[in-house]
Write a protein that holds these residues in place. Structure first.
Motif, PDB file in Angstrom:
ATOM      1  N   MET A 191      73.484   4.634  -8.852  1.00  0.00           N
ATOM      2  CA  MET A 191      72.083   4.367  -8.544  1.00  0.00           C
ATOM      3  C   MET A 191      71.497   3.380  -9.550  1.00  0.00           C
ATOM      4  SD  MET A 191      70.410   8.003  -7.359  1.00  0.00           S
ATOM      5  CE  MET A 191      70.955   8.949  -8.772  1.00  0.00           C
ATOM      6  N   ASP A 192      70.676   2.466  -9.069  1.00  0.00           N
ATOM      7  CA  ASP A 192      69.968   1.527  -9.928  1.00  0.00           C
ATOM      8  C   ASP A 192      68.729   2.239 -10.458  1.00  0.00           C
ATOM      9  OD1 ASP A 192      68.553  -0.474 -11.160  1.00  0.00           O
ATOM     10  OD2 ASP A 192      68.620  -1.864  -9.465  1.00  0.00           O
ATOM     11  N   MET A 193      68.886   2.928 -11.573  1.00  0.00           N
ATOM     12  CA  MET A 193      67.803   3.761 -12.089  1.00  0.00           C
ATOM     13  C   MET A 193      66.652   2.945 -12.678  1.00  0.00           C
ATOM     14  SD  MET A 193      68.685   6.712 -11.184  1.00  0.00           S
ATOM     15  CE  MET A 193      67.434   7.706 -12.008  1.00  0.00           C
ATOM     16  N   THR A 194      66.953   1.736 -13.159  1.00  0.00           N
ATOM     17  CA  THR A 194      65.884   0.894 -13.694  1.00  0.00           C
ATOM     18  C   THR A 194      64.916   0.497 -12.583  1.00  0.00           C
ATOM     19  OG1 THR A 194      67.351   0.036 -15.406  1.00  0.00           O
ATOM     20  CG2 THR A 194      65.376  -1.239 -14.920  1.00  0.00           C
ATOM     21  N   THR A 195      65.454   0.058 -11.456  1.00  0.00           N
ATOM     22  CA  THR A 195      64.609  -0.306 -10.321  1.00  0.00           C
ATOM     23  C   THR A 195      63.905   0.912  -9.745  1.00  0.00           C
ATOM     24  OG1 THR A 195      66.038  -2.179  -9.761  1.00  0.00           O
ATOM     25  CG2 THR A 195      64.594  -1.351  -8.026  1.00  0.00           C
ATOM     26  N   LEU A 196      64.648   2.013  -9.591  1.00  0.00           N
ATOM     27  CA  LEU A 196      64.042   3.224  -9.051  1.00  0.00           C
ATOM     28  C   LEU A 196      62.899   3.696  -9.936  1.00  0.00           C
ATOM     29  CD1 LEU A 196      64.095   5.530  -6.960  1.00  0.00           C
ATOM     30  CD2 LEU A 196      65.710   6.715  -8.448  1.00  0.00           C
ATOM     31  N   MET A 197      63.105   3.688 -11.241  1.00  0.00           N
ATOM     32  CA  MET A 197      62.054   4.120 -12.141  1.00  0.00           C
ATOM     33  C   MET A 197      60.834   3.209 -12.047  1.00  0.00           C
ATOM     34  SD  MET A 197      60.788   6.225 -14.292  1.00  0.00           S
ATOM     35  CE  MET A 197      62.028   7.276 -15.036  1.00  0.00           C
ATOM     36  N   SER A 198      61.051   1.919 -11.950  1.00  0.00           N
ATOM     37  CA  SER A 198      59.928   0.989 -11.826  1.00  0.00           C
ATOM     38  C   SER A 198      59.112   1.280 -10.576  1.00  0.00           C
ATOM     39  CB  SER A 198      60.438  -0.461 -11.800  1.00  0.00           C
ATOM     40  OG  SER A 198      61.017  -0.818 -13.032  1.00  0.00           O
TER      41      SER A 198
ATOM     42  N   TYR B 293      58.167   9.119  -1.399  1.00  0.00           N
ATOM     43  CA  TYR B 293      59.007   7.978  -1.776  1.00  0.00           C
ATOM     44  C   TYR B 293      60.405   8.444  -2.202  1.00  0.00           C
ATOM     45  CZ  TYR B 293      61.061   4.179  -4.400  1.00  0.00           C
ATOM     46  OH  TYR B 293      61.941   3.236  -4.852  1.00  0.00           O
ATOM     47  N   LEU B 294      60.478   9.462  -3.046  1.00  0.00           N
ATOM     48  CA  LEU B 294      61.772   9.952  -3.512  1.00  0.00           C
ATOM     49  C   LEU B 294      62.601  10.516  -2.363  1.00  0.00           C
ATOM     50  CD1 LEU B 294      60.630  11.599  -6.863  1.00  0.00           C
ATOM     51  CD2 LEU B 294      62.145   9.610  -6.628  1.00  0.00           C
ATOM     52  N   ARG B 295      61.933  11.174  -1.422  1.00  0.00           N
ATOM     53  CA  ARG B 295      62.641  11.698  -0.251  1.00  0.00           C
ATOM     54  C   ARG B 295      63.186  10.565   0.604  1.00  0.00           C
ATOM     55  NH1 ARG B 295      61.378  17.114   1.433  1.00  0.00           N
ATOM     56  NH2 ARG B 295      60.208  18.216  -0.184  1.00  0.00           N
ATOM     57  N   GLU B 296      62.352   9.558   0.844  1.00  0.00           N
ATOM     58  CA  GLU B 296      62.772   8.450   1.694  1.00  0.00           C
ATOM     59  C   GLU B 296      63.847   7.610   1.023  1.00  0.00           C
ATOM     60  OE1 GLU B 296      59.171   6.416   2.678  1.00  0.00           O
ATOM     61  OE2 GLU B 296      58.604   7.876   4.238  1.00  0.00           O
ATOM     62  N   ALA B 297      63.793   7.543  -0.316  1.00  0.00           N
ATOM     63  CA  ALA B 297      64.840   6.827  -1.056  1.00  0.00           C
ATOM     64  C   ALA B 297      66.114   7.651  -1.163  1.00  0.00           C
ATOM     65  CB  ALA B 297      64.335   6.471  -2.450  1.00  0.00           C
TER      66      ALA B 297
ATOM     67  N   THR C 170      54.492  10.829 -18.162  1.00  0.00           N
ATOM     68  CA  THR C 170      55.912  11.072 -18.395  1.00  0.00           C
ATOM     69  C   THR C 170      56.626  11.173 -17.048  1.00  0.00           C
ATOM     70  OG1 THR C 170      55.322  12.364 -20.351  1.00  0.00           O
ATOM     71  CG2 THR C 170      57.583  12.564 -19.532  1.00  0.00           C
ATOM     72  N   ILE C 171      57.709  10.421 -16.897  1.00  0.00           N
ATOM     73  CA  ILE C 171      58.507  10.478 -15.666  1.00  0.00           C
ATOM     74  C   ILE C 171      59.963  10.706 -16.054  1.00  0.00           C
ATOM     75  CG2 ILE C 171      59.197   9.308 -13.547  1.00  0.00           C
ATOM     76  CD1 ILE C 171      56.679   7.593 -13.766  1.00  0.00           C
ATOM     77  N   ILE C 172      60.539  11.768 -15.537  1.00  0.00           N
ATOM     78  CA  ILE C 172      61.925  12.135 -15.844  1.00  0.00           C
ATOM     79  C   ILE C 172      62.692  12.222 -14.529  1.00  0.00           C
ATOM     80  CG2 ILE C 172      63.432  13.858 -16.897  1.00  0.00           C
ATOM     81  CD1 ILE C 172      60.862  14.797 -18.465  1.00  0.00           C
TER      82      ILE C 172
ATOM     83  N   VAL D 175      58.922   4.209  -9.016  1.00  0.00           N
ATOM     84  CA  VAL D 175      58.234   5.487  -9.197  1.00  0.00           C
ATOM     85  C   VAL D 175      57.051   5.328 -10.148  1.00  0.00           C
ATOM     86  CG1 VAL D 175      58.475   7.854 -10.064  1.00  0.00           C
ATOM     87  CG2 VAL D 175      60.296   6.840  -8.674  1.00  0.00           C
ATOM     88  N   GLU D 176      57.221   4.530 -11.188  1.00  0.00           N
ATOM     89  CA  GLU D 176      56.101   4.264 -12.102  1.00  0.00           C
ATOM     90  C   GLU D 176      54.933   3.631 -11.350  1.00  0.00           C
ATOM     91  OE1 GLU D 176      58.336   3.348 -16.378  1.00  0.00           O
ATOM     92  OE2 GLU D 176      58.076   1.749 -14.899  1.00  0.00           O
ATOM     93  N   ALA D 177      55.239   2.649 -10.525  1.00  0.00           N
ATOM     94  CA  ALA D 177      54.190   1.954  -9.779  1.00  0.00           C
ATOM     95  C   ALA D 177      53.511   2.881  -8.790  1.00  0.00           C
ATOM     96  CB  ALA D 177      54.781   0.744  -9.054  1.00  0.00           C
ATOM     97  N   GLU D 178      54.298   3.699  -8.083  1.00  0.00           N
ATOM     98  CA  GLU D 178      53.724   4.614  -7.101  1.00  0.00           C
ATOM     99  C   GLU D 178      52.887   5.679  -7.792  1.00  0.00           C
ATOM    100  OE1 GLU D 178      52.585   5.733  -3.576  1.00  0.00           O
ATOM    101  OE2 GLU D 178      54.103   4.146  -3.752  1.00  0.00           O
ATOM    102  N   THR D 179      53.331   6.133  -8.964  1.00  0.00           N
ATOM    103  CA  THR D 179      52.581   7.134  -9.723  1.00  0.00           C
ATOM    104  C   THR D 179      51.260   6.561 -10.211  1.00  0.00           C
ATOM    105  OG1 THR D 179      54.622   8.226 -10.443  1.00  0.00           O
ATOM    106  CG2 THR D 179      52.645   8.655 -11.735  1.00  0.00           C
ATOM    107  N   ALA D 180      51.304   5.348 -10.757  1.00  0.00           N
ATOM    108  CA  ALA D 180      50.080   4.704 -11.227  1.00  0.00           C
ATOM    109  C   ALA D 180      49.085   4.521 -10.087  1.00  0.00           C
ATOM    110  CB  ALA D 180      50.421   3.355 -11.863  1.00  0.00           C
TER     111      ALA D 180
END
Length: 477
Positions: free
Chosen positions: A457-464, A174-178, A447-449, A466-471
């Protein structure tokens, strides 16, 4: 002790150059290549501890060391495909794809262009590529030693700092594709499951997950913790008015330290960011601001409020903000790669968009308290783990940081996100070409850093995401 990559490449180049010059004091271009190839025969090459017998030997030409691309790729268990019409090599090593066209001075690494500064060469049908940028593209380390017999030994170690647990391969994808640029770390119960670097650290260097970077407003958690540490020592109270420590602040007798911490003071956010401006000068500027609302009546994110908190820290402790944070938090936690930024501290570059291209940003100027800290993902994980203990602050005090004090759920440098039984605290930051986010799932200890180095970058959306994909990957949903 392993030497820094840059110094090792310089050492290798100098060693091979000396051998070349000893063989022939005056050489033409052809002699340079031939003699360098002969000198390289004295070099013992190992990759990850395994001796390598390369069909084509390294060479030095005009001060740059070159290695045979195909031999290197085979030693790294990668694949190389050659397109003859375009003279382009496509290399796959692990999850990375490198593309290089013969006689050019760049390597495409995944979706970014890495400038090598030196063109590749073709010698007797073999593509020879500059060793330093190639190793950089592969996040490799090199160690050069001289044996007792005088033979030179070159030890190559492939990426030793990245981590990717198979469970989180989808998050990495996901991070690579984003096309996320920067460093990322994900841990469960403190165990690192993903530690990766993405994109460019500067025009000539790839991001590695062990590099120092500016963390922007993630700095505020250290400011808040410092204030609370002083409170635990009985040196101040968060309900104290700011007028007790700083004169001349508008409505200073009504604005409490609690309001500054919780972003409910009404003080405007912006302040001048001239390089070299002292903390005292910025405080003087804030004295002339007009409040946006009655103190304590609403929420307004304010960098200026955290600048005032930094000044309070200095007034009460008798130390500079940088020294107090260092001695009270960073040093006790072993955060050796963190501190207050200056031009003397090398961090990765921030990038900004200019004419539809990403270019290095000017030096990021902030002010103590609001966004001056640099760190690494590993050091930030140490901070995360400390907040589960009483090492810096008691758990009762730490809970004060997480409480929502406004409709925006802002606590003390943390934003509370609650969903059913899931309790997460979060903060993001931006400035000077950097965009960051820090998420701590207190219920599942995830923990996600994300320490990015591109502006906007919209870090709030990106973090959300990544949180969802991690969960999902860890079966926590």
């Amino acid at each position: 002790m392993q030497q820094p990559v840059s110094k090792l490449f310089i050492s290798l180049s100098r060693i091979m150059l000396v051998l070349m010059l000893c063989a022939s004091p005056v050489l033409g271009q052809a002699g340079n290549v031939a003699t360098a190839a002969q000198a390289a025969n004295t070099v013992h090459i190992e990759v990850n501890g395994q001796e390598q017998i390369w069909k084509n030997q390294p060479l030095i030409f005009q001060g740059s060391t070159f290695v045979p691309l195909r031999d290197v790729v085979q030693s790294l268990n990668g694949t190389l495909k050659w397109d003859a019409p375009t003279k382009t090599a496509t290399i796959k090593v692990g999850r990375d794809t490198l593309i290089h066209q013969a006689s050019t001075s760049s390597i495409q690494v995944n979706h970014v262009q890495l400038s090598t500064g030196v063109k590749s060469r073709t010698v007797n049908g073999t593509m020879m590529i500059p060793v330093r940028p190639l190793a950089n593209a592969l996040k490799a380390d090199i160690k050069v030693q001289r044996t007792a017999s005088g033979q030179m030994s070159v030890n190559v170690k492939t990426d030793q700092v990245s981590v990717l647990n198979a469970e989180l391969a989808s998050v990495d994808t996901y991070l690579r594709e984003a096309e996320f640029p920067g460093m990322a770390l994900i841990a469960k119960n403190g165990e690192v499951l993903l530690r990766q670097g993405y994109g460019l650290a500067d025009e000539h260097t790839m991001n590695r997950p062990d590099q120092k970077t500016r963390i922007a407003s993630l700095s505020k958690s250290f400011t808040a913790a410092s204030i609370l540490h002083l409170a635990e020592e009985g040196l101040l109270d968060v309900q104290d008015p700011i007028s007790k420590y700083i004169s001349g602040i508008p409505e200073g007798d009504k604005i409490t330290l609690h309001m500054l911490l919780s972003q409910t003071s009404g003080i405007p956010s912006a302040f001048g960011r001239g390089e070299g401006t002292s903390l005292e000068e910025t405080v003087e500027e804030i004295r002339h601001k007009t409040l946006k609302f009655e103190p304590g009546s609403a929420y307004l994110y304010s960098n200026s409020g955290y600048v005032l908190l930094a000044y309070v820290i200095e007034q009460v402790s008798g130390s500079s903000y940088a020294d107090y944070v260092q001695q009270t938090i960073l040093k006790p936690l072993g955060m050796k790669n963190s501190g207050e930024a200056s031009r003397q501290v090398h961090t990765i570059s921030g990038f900004v968009s200019e004419n539809n291209a990403w270019v290095p940003a000017p030096y990021y100027v902030s002010q103590s308290g609001s966004g001056t800290i640099y760190s690494t993902v590993d050091d930030m994980l140490k901070w995360d783990r400390a907040l589960y203990t009483d090492q810096i602050l008691s758990q009762d005090t730490i809970e004060q940081m997480y409480k929502p004090y406004s409709s925006k759920n802002y606590g003390y440098a943390w934003i509370l996100k609650e969903n059913d039984q899931n309790r997460t605290v979060f903060h993001n930051g931006s400035g000077g070409g950097f965009a960051t986010a820090f998420s701590r799932n207190l219920s599942d200890d995830i923990t996600i850093i994300l320490l990015g180095n591109h502006a906007g970058m919209d870090m709030t959306t990106l973090m959300s995401e990544v949180e969802a994909e991690t969960a999902k990957a860890l079966h926590l949903q």
